[in-house]
Write a protein that holds these residues in place. Structure first.
Motif, mmCIF file in Angstrom:
data_model
loop_
_atom_site.group_PDB
_atom_site.id
_atom_site.type_symbol
_atom_site.label_atom_id
_atom_site.label_comp_id
_atom_site.label_asym_id
_atom_site.label_seq_id
_atom_site.Cartn_x
_atom_site.Cartn_y
_atom_site.Cartn_z
ATOM 1 N N ILE A 75 49.164 39.623 30.962
ATOM 2 C CA ILE A 75 47.795 39.157 30.826
ATOM 3 C C ILE A 75 47.824 37.691 30.396
ATOM 4 N N LYS A 76 47.335 36.813 31.286
ATOM 5 C CA LYS A 76 47.268 35.395 30.958
ATOM 6 C C LYS A 76 46.004 35.100 30.162
ATOM 7 N N LEU A 77 46.045 33.991 29.443
ATOM 8 C CA LEU A 77 44.923 33.600 28.609
ATOM 9 C C LEU A 77 43.651 33.428 29.421
ATOM 10 N N THR A 78 43.807 32.992 30.670
ATOM 11 C CA THR A 78 42.650 32.686 31.514
ATOM 12 C C THR A 78 42.174 33.852 32.368
ATOM 13 N N ASP A 79 42.828 35.010 32.247
ATOM 14 C CA ASP A 79 42.352 36.168 33.007
ATOM 15 C C ASP A 79 40.938 36.518 32.592
ATOM 16 N N ALA A 80 40.123 36.851 33.566
ATOM 17 C CA ALA A 80 38.684 37.030 33.323
ATOM 18 C C ALA A 80 38.384 38.089 32.278
ATOM 19 N N ASP A 81 39.198 39.147 32.225
ATOM 20 C CA ASP A 81 38.905 40.249 31.300
ATOM 21 C C ASP A 81 39.764 40.184 30.039
ATOM 22 N N ASN A 82 40.359 39.009 29.743
ATOM 23 C CA ASN A 82 41.174 38.872 28.538
ATOM 24 C C ASN A 82 40.298 39.085 27.306
ATOM 25 N N SER A 83 40.681 40.044 26.473
ATOM 26 C CA SER A 83 39.856 40.408 25.308
ATOM 27 C C SER A 83 40.029 39.454 24.139
ATOM 28 N N GLY A 84 41.152 38.739 24.123
ATOM 29 C CA GLY A 84 41.404 37.810 23.037
ATOM 30 C C GLY A 84 42.130 38.394 21.848
#
Length: 520
Positions: A75-84
Protein backbone atom coordinates in the motif's frame (compact mmCIF):
# COMPACT_ATOMS: atom_id res chain seq x y z
CA UNK A 1 -3.05 -18.27 -3.79
CA UNK A 2 -5.07 -20.50 -1.50
CA UNK A 3 -8.24 -19.10 0.02
CA UNK A 4 -8.10 -17.83 3.62
CA UNK A 5 -4.30 -17.34 3.67
CA UNK A 6 -2.06 -16.24 6.53
CA UNK A 7 -1.69 -12.44 6.48
CA UNK A 8 1.78 -11.24 7.49
CA UNK A 9 2.09 -7.47 8.08
CA UNK A 10 5.71 -6.27 7.88
CA UNK A 11 6.53 -2.85 9.33
CA UNK A 12 9.06 -0.40 7.95
CA UNK A 13 11.78 -1.42 10.42
CA UNK A 14 11.28 -5.15 9.83
CA UNK A 15 12.89 -5.48 6.38
CA UNK A 16 14.48 -8.83 7.16
CA UNK A 17 14.08 -11.95 5.03
CA UNK A 18 14.43 -14.18 8.10
CA UNK A 19 11.78 -12.30 10.10
CA UNK A 20 10.04 -14.58 12.60
CA UNK A 21 6.64 -14.13 10.90
CA UNK A 22 8.07 -15.38 7.58
CA UNK A 23 9.95 -18.39 8.89
CA UNK A 24 8.01 -21.59 8.34
CA UNK A 25 5.51 -19.93 6.01
CA UNK A 26 4.77 -21.29 2.56
CA UNK A 27 4.68 -18.87 -0.35
CA UNK A 28 1.39 -20.21 -1.74
CA UNK A 29 -0.41 -19.75 1.58
CA UNK A 30 0.84 -16.32 2.68
CA UNK A 31 0.05 -12.71 1.84
CA UNK A 32 2.62 -10.18 3.01
CA UNK A 33 1.16 -6.78 3.80
CA UNK A 34 3.41 -3.71 3.62
CA UNK A 35 2.09 -0.21 4.27
CA UNK A 36 3.31 3.34 3.85
CA UNK A 37 1.45 4.95 6.71
CA UNK A 38 0.76 8.66 6.86
CA UNK A 39 0.51 8.62 10.67
CA UNK A 40 4.03 7.19 10.96
CA UNK A 41 5.55 9.74 8.60
CA UNK A 42 3.98 12.69 10.40
CA UNK A 43 3.52 11.97 14.13
CA UNK A 44 6.73 13.93 14.27
CA UNK A 45 7.79 15.73 11.13
CA UNK A 46 10.63 13.41 10.16
CA UNK A 47 13.60 14.59 8.12
CA UNK A 48 12.84 14.35 4.41
CA UNK A 49 15.74 11.94 3.81
CA UNK A 50 14.53 9.70 6.64
CA UNK A 51 11.14 9.30 4.95
CA UNK A 52 12.80 8.65 1.58
CA UNK A 53 15.10 6.07 3.16
CA UNK A 54 12.31 4.11 4.82
CA UNK A 55 9.78 4.23 1.99
CA UNK A 56 12.38 3.42 -0.67
CA UNK A 57 13.83 0.57 1.40
CA UNK A 58 10.30 -0.78 1.90
CA UNK A 59 9.51 -0.65 -1.84
CA UNK A 60 12.78 -2.34 -2.75
CA UNK A 61 12.25 -5.00 -0.10
CA UNK A 62 8.76 -5.68 -1.46
CA UNK A 63 10.25 -6.18 -4.92
CA UNK A 64 12.85 -8.58 -3.52
CA UNK A 65 10.09 -10.60 -1.87
CA UNK A 66 8.04 -10.69 -5.06
CA UNK A 67 11.08 -11.82 -7.03
CA UNK A 68 11.52 -14.63 -4.51
CA UNK A 69 7.95 -15.81 -5.14
CA UNK A 70 6.05 -14.18 -2.27
CA UNK A 71 2.66 -12.48 -2.69
CA UNK A 72 3.02 -8.90 -1.47
CA UNK A 73 0.10 -6.54 -0.95
CA UNK A 74 1.88 -3.16 -0.93
CA UNK A 75 0.00 0.00 0.00
CA UNK A 76 1.60 3.24 -1.18
CA UNK A 77 1.03 6.53 0.57
CA UNK A 78 -0.81 7.88 -2.48
CA UNK A 79 -3.19 4.95 -2.93
CA UNK A 80 -6.73 6.29 -2.99
CA UNK A 81 -7.98 4.09 -0.14
CA UNK A 82 -4.92 4.52 2.12
CA UNK A 83 -6.32 4.81 5.65
CA UNK A 84 -3.27 6.50 7.10
CA UNK A 85 -2.82 4.05 10.00
CA UNK A 86 -1.46 0.55 10.55
CA UNK A 87 -4.72 -0.75 11.99
CA UNK A 88 -6.77 0.84 9.22
CA UNK A 89 -4.66 -0.85 6.55
CA UNK A 90 -4.95 -4.23 8.26
CA UNK A 91 -8.74 -3.79 8.29
CA UNK A 92 -8.69 -3.16 4.53
CA UNK A 93 -6.37 -6.13 3.96
CA UNK A 94 -8.72 -8.42 5.90
CA UNK A 95 -11.54 -7.29 3.63
CA UNK A 96 -9.45 -8.07 0.54
CA UNK A 97 -7.93 -11.40 1.56
CA UNK A 98 -10.21 -12.90 4.26
CA UNK A 99 -7.23 -14.40 6.13
CA UNK A 100 -7.68 -17.20 8.63
CA UNK A 101 -4.82 -15.85 10.76
CA UNK A 102 -2.57 -12.82 11.11
CA UNK A 103 1.07 -13.34 12.07
CA UNK A 104 2.92 -10.17 13.06
CA UNK A 105 6.25 -9.53 14.77
CA UNK A 106 6.02 -7.24 17.77
CA UNK A 107 6.63 -3.58 17.04
CA UNK A 108 9.78 -1.78 18.05
CA UNK A 109 7.91 1.24 19.41
CA UNK A 110 5.57 1.37 22.38
CA UNK A 111 2.65 3.22 20.77
CA UNK A 112 2.64 0.92 17.71
CA UNK A 113 2.75 -2.16 19.93
CA UNK A 114 -0.22 -0.85 21.91
CA UNK A 115 -2.20 -0.70 18.67
CA UNK A 116 -1.12 -4.21 17.63
CA UNK A 117 -2.14 -5.65 20.99
CA UNK A 118 -5.69 -4.45 20.30
CA UNK A 119 -5.90 -6.46 17.06
CA UNK A 120 -7.02 -9.77 18.63
CA UNK A 121 -10.12 -8.02 20.00
CA UNK A 122 -10.77 -6.02 16.83
CA UNK A 123 -10.50 -8.77 14.20
CA UNK A 124 -12.49 -11.96 13.73
CA UNK A 125 -9.45 -13.98 12.63
CA UNK A 126 -6.75 -15.26 14.95
CA UNK A 127 -3.83 -12.89 15.61
CA UNK A 128 -0.43 -14.23 16.64
CA UNK A 129 2.07 -11.64 17.88
CA UNK A 130 5.62 -13.00 17.65
CA UNK A 131 8.73 -11.93 19.54
CA UNK A 132 11.32 -9.99 17.54
CA UNK A 133 14.18 -12.45 17.77
CA UNK A 134 16.49 -10.29 15.65
CA UNK A 135 17.63 -8.98 19.02
CA UNK A 136 19.86 -11.07 21.25
CA UNK A 137 18.04 -10.22 24.46
CA UNK A 138 14.29 -10.71 24.80
CA UNK A 139 12.11 -8.44 26.91
CA UNK A 140 11.75 -11.11 29.58
CA UNK A 141 15.48 -11.82 29.62
CA UNK A 142 16.27 -8.15 30.16
CA UNK A 143 13.65 -7.87 32.89
CA UNK A 144 15.18 -10.88 34.63
CA UNK A 145 18.66 -9.34 34.36
CA UNK A 146 17.39 -5.98 35.71
CA UNK A 147 15.39 -7.44 38.60
CA UNK A 148 16.69 -6.44 42.04
CA UNK A 149 19.60 -4.44 40.57
CA UNK A 150 20.07 -1.04 42.15
CA UNK A 151 21.87 0.25 39.05
CA UNK A 152 21.37 -1.06 35.52
CA UNK A 153 24.99 -0.69 34.50
CA UNK A 154 25.46 -1.27 30.78
CA UNK A 155 28.96 -2.68 31.23
CA UNK A 156 27.61 -5.58 33.31
CA UNK A 157 24.91 -6.27 30.74
CA UNK A 158 27.48 -6.11 27.93
CA UNK A 159 29.61 -8.77 29.55
CA UNK A 160 26.59 -11.06 29.71
CA UNK A 161 26.03 -10.54 25.97
CA UNK A 162 29.69 -11.30 25.28
CA UNK A 163 29.38 -14.55 27.17
CA UNK A 164 26.11 -15.36 25.43
CA UNK A 165 27.47 -14.81 21.92
CA UNK A 166 31.05 -15.90 22.50
CA UNK A 167 32.25 -12.81 20.65
CA UNK A 168 35.84 -11.86 21.50
CA UNK A 169 35.98 -14.61 24.12
CA UNK A 170 38.84 -17.08 24.58
CA UNK A 171 38.33 -20.81 24.88
CA UNK A 172 38.66 -20.61 28.67
CA UNK A 173 35.88 -18.01 28.96
CA UNK A 174 38.08 -14.92 29.30
CA UNK A 175 37.73 -11.70 27.29
CA UNK A 176 40.06 -11.45 24.32
CA UNK A 177 43.19 -9.49 25.27
CA UNK A 178 42.43 -9.73 28.98
CA UNK A 179 40.08 -6.76 29.26
CA UNK A 180 36.36 -6.47 28.57
CA UNK A 181 36.44 -2.86 27.48
CA UNK A 182 39.06 -0.88 25.56
CA UNK A 183 37.34 2.47 25.70
CA UNK A 184 40.46 4.03 27.25
CA UNK A 185 42.18 3.48 23.89
CA UNK A 186 39.33 5.04 21.92
CA UNK A 187 39.51 8.68 22.94
CA UNK A 188 42.08 10.12 20.56
CA UNK A 189 41.51 13.75 19.60
CA UNK A 190 41.63 14.58 15.89
CA UNK A 191 45.05 14.83 14.30
CA UNK A 192 46.17 17.33 11.68
CA UNK A 193 45.74 16.24 8.07
CA UNK A 194 43.32 13.44 8.88
CA UNK A 195 41.81 12.17 5.65
CA UNK A 196 39.08 9.58 6.32
CA UNK A 197 37.92 7.71 3.21
CA UNK A 198 34.59 8.70 1.75
CA UNK A 199 31.56 6.73 2.85
CA UNK A 200 29.85 5.04 -0.13
CA UNK A 201 26.96 7.02 -1.57
CA UNK A 202 24.41 5.28 -3.78
CA UNK A 203 22.82 6.85 -6.81
CA UNK A 204 19.01 6.79 -6.54
CA UNK A 205 17.35 4.38 -8.98
CA UNK A 206 13.87 4.76 -10.43
CA UNK A 207 12.12 3.56 -7.28
CA UNK A 208 14.05 5.95 -5.06
CA UNK A 209 13.57 8.86 -7.46
CA UNK A 210 9.83 8.26 -7.35
CA UNK A 211 9.93 8.38 -3.54
CA UNK A 212 12.06 11.54 -3.59
CA UNK A 213 9.41 13.22 -5.76
CA UNK A 214 6.67 12.01 -3.40
CA UNK A 215 8.45 13.38 -0.33
CA UNK A 216 9.20 16.67 -2.05
CA UNK A 217 5.50 17.08 -2.81
CA UNK A 218 3.89 15.72 0.37
CA UNK A 219 6.43 16.67 3.04
CA UNK A 220 7.84 19.96 1.80
CA UNK A 221 7.47 21.58 5.24
CA UNK A 222 9.54 18.90 6.98
CA UNK A 223 13.08 19.58 8.21
CA UNK A 224 16.19 18.79 6.20
CA UNK A 225 17.63 18.74 2.72
CA UNK A 226 16.00 16.27 0.36
CA UNK A 227 18.94 15.92 -2.00
CA UNK A 228 21.53 14.74 -2.66
CA UNK A 229 20.26 11.42 -1.32
CA UNK A 230 22.78 8.59 -1.12
CA UNK A 231 21.72 6.23 1.69
CA UNK A 232 21.75 2.48 0.90
CA UNK A 233 18.19 1.21 0.41
CA UNK A 234 18.64 -2.36 -0.90
CA UNK A 235 20.23 -5.49 0.50
CA UNK A 236 23.02 -5.28 -2.08
CA UNK A 237 23.73 -1.64 -1.27
CA UNK A 238 23.82 -2.21 2.47
CA UNK A 239 26.26 -5.09 1.99
CA UNK A 240 28.49 -2.85 -0.12
CA UNK A 241 28.35 -0.20 2.60
CA UNK A 242 29.38 -2.81 5.19
CA UNK A 243 32.19 -4.08 2.95
CA UNK A 244 33.55 -0.55 2.63
CA UNK A 245 33.59 -0.05 6.40
CA UNK A 246 35.43 -3.28 7.12
CA UNK A 247 37.90 -2.66 4.29
CA UNK A 248 38.58 1.06 4.70
CA UNK A 249 37.60 2.46 8.10
CA UNK A 250 37.37 -0.06 10.93
CA UNK A 251 41.11 0.15 11.63
CA UNK A 252 40.81 3.77 12.80
CA UNK A 253 37.21 3.62 13.95
CA UNK A 254 38.15 2.91 17.56
CA UNK A 255 40.78 5.55 18.29
CA UNK A 256 38.86 8.35 16.58
CA UNK A 257 35.26 7.43 17.32
CA UNK A 258 34.92 10.41 19.69
CA UNK A 259 36.80 12.88 17.49
CA UNK A 260 35.04 15.73 15.70
CA UNK A 261 36.33 17.69 12.72
CA UNK A 262 34.55 20.63 11.12
CA UNK A 263 33.10 19.58 7.77
CA UNK A 264 34.14 15.93 8.15
CA UNK A 265 30.74 14.47 8.87
CA UNK A 266 31.42 10.73 8.82
CA UNK A 267 35.02 10.37 10.07
CA UNK A 268 35.72 6.64 10.48
CA UNK A 269 32.22 5.68 11.62
CA UNK A 270 30.46 2.72 10.04
CA UNK A 271 27.36 4.68 8.92
CA UNK A 272 25.47 1.37 9.11
CA UNK A 273 22.95 2.19 11.85
CA UNK A 274 20.24 3.17 9.34
CA UNK A 275 20.55 -0.23 7.65
CA UNK A 276 20.68 -2.13 10.94
CA UNK A 277 17.69 -0.36 12.46
CA UNK A 278 15.40 -0.92 9.47
CA UNK A 279 16.38 -4.59 9.28
CA UNK A 280 18.48 -4.75 6.12
CA UNK A 281 21.68 -5.70 7.96
CA UNK A 282 22.02 -8.40 10.62
CA UNK A 283 23.75 -6.83 13.65
CA UNK A 284 25.16 -10.13 14.92
CA UNK A 285 26.65 -10.93 11.50
CA UNK A 286 28.33 -7.52 11.48
CA UNK A 287 29.83 -8.27 14.89
CA UNK A 288 31.13 -11.60 13.58
CA UNK A 289 32.69 -9.82 10.61
CA UNK A 290 34.38 -7.38 12.98
CA UNK A 291 35.69 -10.24 15.11
CA UNK A 292 37.06 -11.94 11.99
CA UNK A 293 38.79 -8.72 10.96
CA UNK A 294 40.61 -8.76 14.30
CA UNK A 295 41.53 -12.43 14.10
CA UNK A 296 42.78 -11.95 10.54
CA UNK A 297 44.99 -9.09 11.66
CA UNK A 298 43.08 -6.47 9.66
CA UNK A 299 41.76 -4.42 12.58
CA UNK A 300 43.04 -3.69 16.10
CA UNK A 301 41.29 -5.07 19.15
CA UNK A 302 40.25 -1.67 20.51
CA UNK A 303 38.40 -0.81 17.28
CA UNK A 304 36.71 -4.19 17.01
CA UNK A 305 35.73 -4.33 20.67
CA UNK A 306 34.35 -0.79 20.50
CA UNK A 307 32.26 -1.64 17.44
CA UNK A 308 30.91 -4.85 18.99
CA UNK A 309 30.16 -3.06 22.28
CA UNK A 310 28.04 -0.48 20.48
CA UNK A 311 25.89 -3.24 18.97
CA UNK A 312 25.56 -6.14 21.42
CA UNK A 313 26.16 -3.90 24.41
CA UNK A 314 24.65 -0.46 24.00
CA UNK A 315 22.05 -1.18 21.30
CA UNK A 316 20.66 -4.23 23.09
CA UNK A 317 20.80 -2.50 26.47
CA UNK A 318 18.97 0.59 25.21
CA UNK A 319 16.20 -1.52 23.73
CA UNK A 320 15.75 -3.45 26.98
CA UNK A 321 15.83 -0.24 29.03
CA UNK A 322 13.18 1.35 26.79
CA UNK A 323 10.66 -1.45 27.23
CA UNK A 324 11.40 -1.76 30.94
CA UNK A 325 10.64 1.92 31.59
CA UNK A 326 7.85 2.72 29.15
CA UNK A 327 5.54 4.54 29.10
CA UNK A 328 6.85 6.70 31.94
CA UNK A 329 10.21 7.38 30.29
CA UNK A 330 8.54 9.63 27.74
CA UNK A 331 7.32 12.09 30.39
CA UNK A 332 10.28 11.99 32.80
CA UNK A 333 11.70 15.39 33.71
CA UNK A 334 13.49 14.89 37.01
CA UNK A 335 15.64 18.00 36.52
CA UNK A 336 12.56 20.13 35.81
CA UNK A 337 14.03 21.46 32.56
CA UNK A 338 11.62 24.05 31.12
CA UNK A 339 13.41 26.10 28.45
CA UNK A 340 12.10 25.80 24.90
CA UNK A 341 14.34 24.36 22.19
CA UNK A 342 16.12 27.27 20.50
CA UNK A 343 15.18 28.18 16.94
CA UNK A 344 18.76 27.61 15.77
CA UNK A 345 18.37 23.85 16.29
CA UNK A 346 16.22 23.97 13.16
CA UNK A 347 17.92 26.76 11.21
CA UNK A 348 21.55 26.19 12.21
CA UNK A 349 21.97 29.96 12.56
CA UNK A 350 24.26 30.29 15.59
CA UNK A 351 27.75 31.68 16.12
CA UNK A 352 28.64 28.60 18.17
CA UNK A 353 30.71 26.81 15.54
CA UNK A 354 30.36 23.35 17.07
CA UNK A 355 26.57 23.52 17.18
CA UNK A 356 26.33 25.11 13.73
CA UNK A 357 28.42 22.33 12.16
CA UNK A 358 26.54 19.49 13.87
CA UNK A 359 23.19 20.99 12.86
CA UNK A 360 24.43 21.55 9.30
CA UNK A 361 25.39 17.88 9.01
CA UNK A 362 22.05 16.89 10.51
CA UNK A 363 20.15 19.08 8.06
CA UNK A 364 22.14 17.94 5.01
CA UNK A 365 22.57 14.24 5.83
CA UNK A 366 19.99 13.30 8.49
CA UNK A 367 23.06 12.19 10.45
CA UNK A 368 25.57 13.27 13.07
CA UNK A 369 27.81 10.82 14.85
CA UNK A 370 27.26 9.79 18.46
CA UNK A 371 29.65 12.21 20.17
CA UNK A 372 28.23 15.13 18.21
CA UNK A 373 24.78 14.05 19.37
CA UNK A 374 25.83 13.48 22.99
CA UNK A 375 28.57 15.98 23.81
CA UNK A 376 27.74 18.93 21.56
CA UNK A 377 24.01 18.99 20.80
CA UNK A 378 22.94 16.98 23.83
CA UNK A 379 25.34 18.62 26.23
CA UNK A 380 23.96 22.01 25.22
CA UNK A 381 20.38 20.85 25.82
CA UNK A 382 21.31 19.45 29.22
CA UNK A 383 23.19 22.55 30.39
CA UNK A 384 20.58 24.97 29.03
CA UNK A 385 17.71 23.05 30.67
CA UNK A 386 15.76 22.40 27.47
CA UNK A 387 12.40 20.70 28.00
CA UNK A 388 12.83 16.94 27.40
CA UNK A 389 9.80 16.62 25.11
CA UNK A 390 11.19 19.30 22.79
CA UNK A 391 14.55 17.55 22.66
CA UNK A 392 12.99 14.11 22.18
CA UNK A 393 10.91 15.35 19.26
CA UNK A 394 13.94 16.97 17.66
CA UNK A 395 16.19 13.91 17.85
CA UNK A 396 13.40 11.61 16.67
CA UNK A 397 12.57 13.85 13.73
CA UNK A 398 16.00 14.73 12.39
CA UNK A 399 18.04 11.49 12.34
CA UNK A 400 17.59 8.78 9.73
CA UNK A 401 18.40 6.00 12.21
CA UNK A 402 16.08 7.29 14.95
CA UNK A 403 13.20 5.10 16.08
CA UNK A 404 11.69 5.83 19.45
CA UNK A 405 13.02 2.68 21.14
CA UNK A 406 16.60 3.79 20.47
CA UNK A 407 16.11 7.57 20.51
CA UNK A 408 14.12 8.02 23.70
CA UNK A 409 16.43 6.31 26.24
CA UNK A 410 19.47 7.93 24.66
CA UNK A 411 17.91 11.38 24.82
CA UNK A 412 15.81 11.31 27.96
CA UNK A 413 18.01 9.16 30.19
CA UNK A 414 21.52 9.41 28.73
CA UNK A 415 21.67 12.96 27.39
CA UNK A 416 19.23 14.84 29.62
CA UNK A 417 19.39 12.78 32.84
CA UNK A 418 15.62 13.27 32.88
CA UNK A 419 15.02 9.89 34.51
CA UNK A 420 17.14 10.90 37.49
CA UNK A 421 19.93 8.42 36.93
CA UNK A 422 18.35 5.05 36.21
CA UNK A 423 20.52 4.71 33.11
CA UNK A 424 23.47 7.09 33.41
CA UNK A 425 25.58 7.12 36.56
CA UNK A 426 26.10 10.87 36.13
CA UNK A 427 24.93 13.68 33.84
CA UNK A 428 27.10 13.97 30.74
CA UNK A 429 27.79 17.64 31.37
CA UNK A 430 30.93 19.31 30.06
CA UNK A 431 32.33 22.78 29.54
CA UNK A 432 33.93 24.04 26.37
CA UNK A 433 37.22 22.37 27.32
CA UNK A 434 35.93 18.93 26.34
CA UNK A 435 34.78 20.12 22.92
CA UNK A 436 38.10 21.90 22.39
CA UNK A 437 40.02 18.74 23.27
CA UNK A 438 38.02 16.41 21.02
CA UNK A 439 37.48 18.67 18.01
CA UNK A 440 38.80 21.51 15.90
CA UNK A 441 35.57 23.48 16.33
CA UNK A 442 36.94 26.06 18.75
CA UNK A 443 39.79 27.28 16.51
CA UNK A 444 37.69 29.57 14.34
CA UNK A 445 34.67 30.09 16.59
CA UNK A 446 33.25 33.54 17.28
CA UNK A 447 33.42 32.66 20.97
CA UNK A 448 36.62 32.06 22.93
CA UNK A 449 36.83 28.70 24.67
CA UNK A 450 39.56 30.05 26.96
CA UNK A 451 37.29 32.85 28.18
CA UNK A 452 35.22 31.57 31.08
CA UNK A 453 32.53 34.20 31.45
CA UNK A 454 31.41 37.56 30.18
CA UNK A 455 31.11 38.85 26.63
CA UNK A 456 32.73 36.61 24.04
CA UNK A 457 33.13 33.61 26.36
CA UNK A 458 32.23 30.17 25.06
CA UNK A 459 28.63 29.71 26.28
CA UNK A 460 29.39 26.15 27.38
CA UNK A 461 31.65 27.52 30.15
CA UNK A 462 29.14 29.57 32.16
CA UNK A 463 26.30 27.19 31.28
CA UNK A 464 28.27 24.34 32.84
CA UNK A 465 28.54 26.06 36.22
CA UNK A 466 24.97 27.34 36.00
CA UNK A 467 23.81 23.73 35.56
CA UNK A 468 25.93 22.49 38.45
CA UNK A 469 24.78 25.26 40.75
CA UNK A 470 21.06 24.89 40.13
CA UNK A 471 21.16 21.10 40.57
CA UNK A 472 23.49 20.99 43.56
CA UNK A 473 20.97 19.43 45.93
CA UNK A 474 20.43 16.50 43.57
CA UNK A 475 23.99 15.98 42.32
CA UNK A 476 26.33 16.81 45.20
CA UNK A 477 26.14 13.28 46.63
CA UNK A 478 26.97 11.66 43.28
CA UNK A 479 30.39 10.10 43.80
CA UNK A 480 31.39 10.66 40.16
CA UNK A 481 30.94 14.44 40.22
CA UNK A 482 30.81 15.42 43.89
CA UNK A 483 34.36 16.80 43.81
CA UNK A 484 33.26 19.38 41.23
CA UNK A 485 31.42 21.19 43.98
CA UNK A 486 34.66 21.52 45.92
CA UNK A 487 36.04 23.51 42.98
CA UNK A 488 32.89 25.64 42.89
CA UNK A 489 33.06 26.31 46.62
CA UNK A 490 36.67 27.52 46.35
CA UNK A 491 35.67 30.28 43.94
CA UNK A 492 35.00 33.71 45.38
CA UNK A 493 31.47 35.04 45.35
CA UNK A 494 32.11 37.55 42.55
CA UNK A 495 33.47 34.89 40.20
CA UNK A 496 30.52 32.60 40.86
CA UNK A 497 28.09 35.42 40.21
CA UNK A 498 29.86 36.29 36.97
CA UNK A 499 29.38 32.71 35.75
CA UNK A 500 25.69 32.75 36.69
CA UNK A 501 25.05 36.18 35.20
CA UNK A 502 26.79 35.21 31.96
CA UNK A 503 24.75 32.02 31.67
CA UNK A 504 21.48 33.82 32.38
CA UNK A 505 22.26 36.50 29.82
CA UNK A 506 22.94 33.86 27.19
CA UNK A 507 19.78 31.89 28.02
CA UNK A 508 17.71 35.07 27.84
CA UNK A 509 19.11 35.75 24.37
CA UNK A 510 17.89 32.45 22.91
CA UNK A 511 14.98 32.66 20.50
CA UNK A 512 12.59 29.74 21.07
CA UNK A 513 11.64 27.61 18.09
CA UNK A 514 8.34 28.46 16.49
CA UNK A 515 5.43 26.07 16.29
CA UNK A 516 5.28 23.49 13.53
CA UNK A 517 8.91 22.43 13.27
CA UNK A 518 8.57 19.01 14.91
CA UNK A 519 4.81 18.61 15.23
CA UNK A 520 1.85 20.45 13.73
Amino acid sequence: MASNPILVPILGDQLTRTLASLRGRTKDDTVILMMEVWDEATYVKHHKQKIVLIFSAMRHFAEELRSAGWTVDYIKLTDADNSGSFTGEVVHAIERHDPREIHVVEAGEWRVQQAIEEWPDKFACEVEILADDRFLCSHSEFEEWAEDRKHLTMEHFYREMRRKTGLLMTDDGKPEGGDWNYDKDNREPPKDKMNPPDVPRFEPDGITREVIELVGEKFSDHFGELEPFGWPVTSDETEKAADAFFKERIEKFGPYQDAMVHGSDDMYHSMLSTSINCGLLDPLELCKRAEKAYKDGKAPLNSVEGFIRQIIGWREYIRGFYWLHMPGLESDNKLNAQHALPEFFWTGETDMRCLADCIRSTRENAHAHHIQRLMVLGNFCLLAGINPRDVQDWYLAVYADAYQWVELPNVSAMILYADGGNLATKPYAASGNYINKMSDYCKECEYSVSKKSGEGACPFNPLYWHFMDRHRDRLKSNHRIGRIYSNWDRMDAAKKQDYLDSANAFLDSLEPAGKGWARD
